[in-house]
Write an enzyme that holds these catalytic residues in place. Structure first.
Site, mmCIF file in Angstrom:
data_model
loop_
_atom_site.group_PDB
_atom_site.id
_atom_site.type_symbol
_atom_site.label_atom_id
_atom_site.label_comp_id
_atom_site.label_asym_id
_atom_site.label_seq_id
_atom_site.Cartn_x
_atom_site.Cartn_y
_atom_site.Cartn_z
ATOM 1 N N LYS A 80 0.992 -1.143 -0.054
ATOM 2 C CA LYS A 80 -0.027 -0.107 -0.039
ATOM 3 C C LYS A 80 0.999 1.176 -0.006
ATOM 4 O O LYS A 80 1.952 1.107 0.410
ATOM 5 C CB LYS A 80 -1.038 0.002 1.186
ATOM 6 C CG LYS A 80 -0.249 0.147 2.672
ATOM 7 C CD LYS A 80 0.177 1.195 3.265
ATOM 8 C CE LYS A 80 0.996 1.286 4.447
ATOM 9 N NZ LYS A 80 1.847 2.341 4.598
ATOM 10 N N ASP B 87 -2.272 -2.044 9.923
ATOM 11 C CA ASP B 87 -2.445 -1.921 8.633
ATOM 12 C C ASP B 87 -2.727 -3.414 7.982
ATOM 13 O O ASP B 87 -3.006 -3.192 6.701
ATOM 14 C CB ASP B 87 -0.991 -1.545 7.803
ATOM 15 C CG ASP B 87 -0.679 -0.093 7.934
ATOM 16 O OD1 ASP B 87 -1.551 0.578 8.425
ATOM 17 O OD2 ASP B 87 0.672 0.188 8.010
#
Ligand code: C5P
Length: 323
Positions: A8, A138
């Protein structure tokens, strides 16, 4: 059971003051990009982790590995058949380690999806996301993929509406950065700024803050969200922002050169990804991304350069072999 999982980048990372539990409240906009690790799990006598590929030697092995923690967390929360939870976890890495790209979180998310399937647990996405949040801030986003707003520690997700494809160039740095150290540096920089402001209130500094970050409330950029809906990378580029960037650059001053080189070579936006040290550059289209990648390689400001696209899908099974 093999699962592919994306890295990401954070298009916005707005960081609040430190909380009592050591985390920071934040508002972030995640985008998954087409740089994938893959994770294979198979039943075994005892749990082990084998890592191959990019930076394999610097991935923690054994019980400290986030992927094996994910397998244990899933077994504890959902597995009734005791004694059947040992797995051999094989991670093929392309996402660099400690790079601000959530590679470890990605491997943990992939392990959750793979074990859910292998053990026939049938947990839904939202049930898996709950387990994921306990493993790391995350990890839930690596399950979801696409583009999403993260709140709380980053684990509370809302999918975001976006248009188009975004072409990124990622510049990998030599070595990594520790996420807790970057957050701590951010608190220190803010405290120093607040102290300077108190000494010189007329100087326009931040005058009230007694604690690090007291004046910093995380806020979503509605301008960025509108730009993402429009699908225009030229509108998105200047709105990219990362509150951890000054901290990452203070710990790794060489990143300034990489960011400047990207801007000079036509990037629409140049930003440290998450807690760094990877720098992410947004390009107008695939051709310009290719040109930018070549220029950055030539400038010698980083260890390696890759061209990726976002948004990419979250963790997904690629091979399912049942006996
Ligand atoms: O959740 P995770 O284990 O990935 O977080 C790693 C570290 O990053 C935390 O221990 C904390 O120091 C820092 N962190 C933070 N605020 C967040 C997320 C992470 O301070 N929202």
């Amino acid at each position: 059971m093999t699962v592919r999982v994306p890295a990401k980048v954070n298009l916005q990372l707005s960081v609040g003051p430190p909380r009592g539990d050591g985390y920071h409240d934040l508002v972030t906009v995640f985008q998954a990009v087409s740089l994938f690790d893959s994770v294979t799990v198979q039943p075994a006598e005892r749990t082990s982790v084998v890592v191959t590929g990019e930076d394999a030697a610097s991935v923690p092995a054994g019980r400290a590995n986030l992927a094996s923690r994910a397998a244990r967390a899933l077994a504890t929360s959902a597995l009734r058949r005791k004694g059947k939870s040992a797995v051999r976890i094989e991670i093929r890495k392309r996402i660099p380690v400690a790079a601000g790209l959530a590679g470890g979180s990605a491997d943990a998310a992939a392990t959750l999806v793979a074990c859910n399937e292998l053990w026939g647990l049938g947990l839904t996405q939202s049930e898996l996301r709950e387990v994921a949040a306990g493993v790391g801030s995350d990890v839930p986003f690596a399950l979801l993929g696409g583009t999403a707003i993260g709140q709380g520690r980053g684990e509370q997700l809302t999918a975001a509406l976006t248009a188009g494809t975004y072409h990124w160039v990622l510049a990998f740095a030599a070595g990594g950065l520790s996420t807790p150290e970057v957050y701590a540096a951010c608190d220190r920089l803010r405290a120093a700024r607040a102290a300077a402001g108190r000494r010189d209130p007329a100087g326009g500094g931040i005058s009230q803050a007694g604690n690090p970050g007291e004046d910093y409330q995380p806020r979503l950029s509605t301008e960025l969200m509108a730009a993402l809906r429009s699908g225009d990378p030229s509108a998105v580029g200047p709105l990219l922002s990362n509150d951890l960037q000054p901290a990452a650059v203070s710990l790794r001053p060489d990143l300034r050169r990489a960011l400047n080189a990207g801007r000079e070579h036509g990037a629409l936006g140049a930003i440290v990804s998450g807690s760094g040290p990877t720098c992410a550059f947004l390009a107008k289209d695939a051709r310009r991304a290719r040109e930018l990648a070549v220029s950055l390689t030539g400038a010698g400001v980083c260890r390696a350069v890759v061209q990726v696209k976002g948004p990419a899908a979250g963790a997904a099974i690629v091979v399912a072999e049942r006996p």
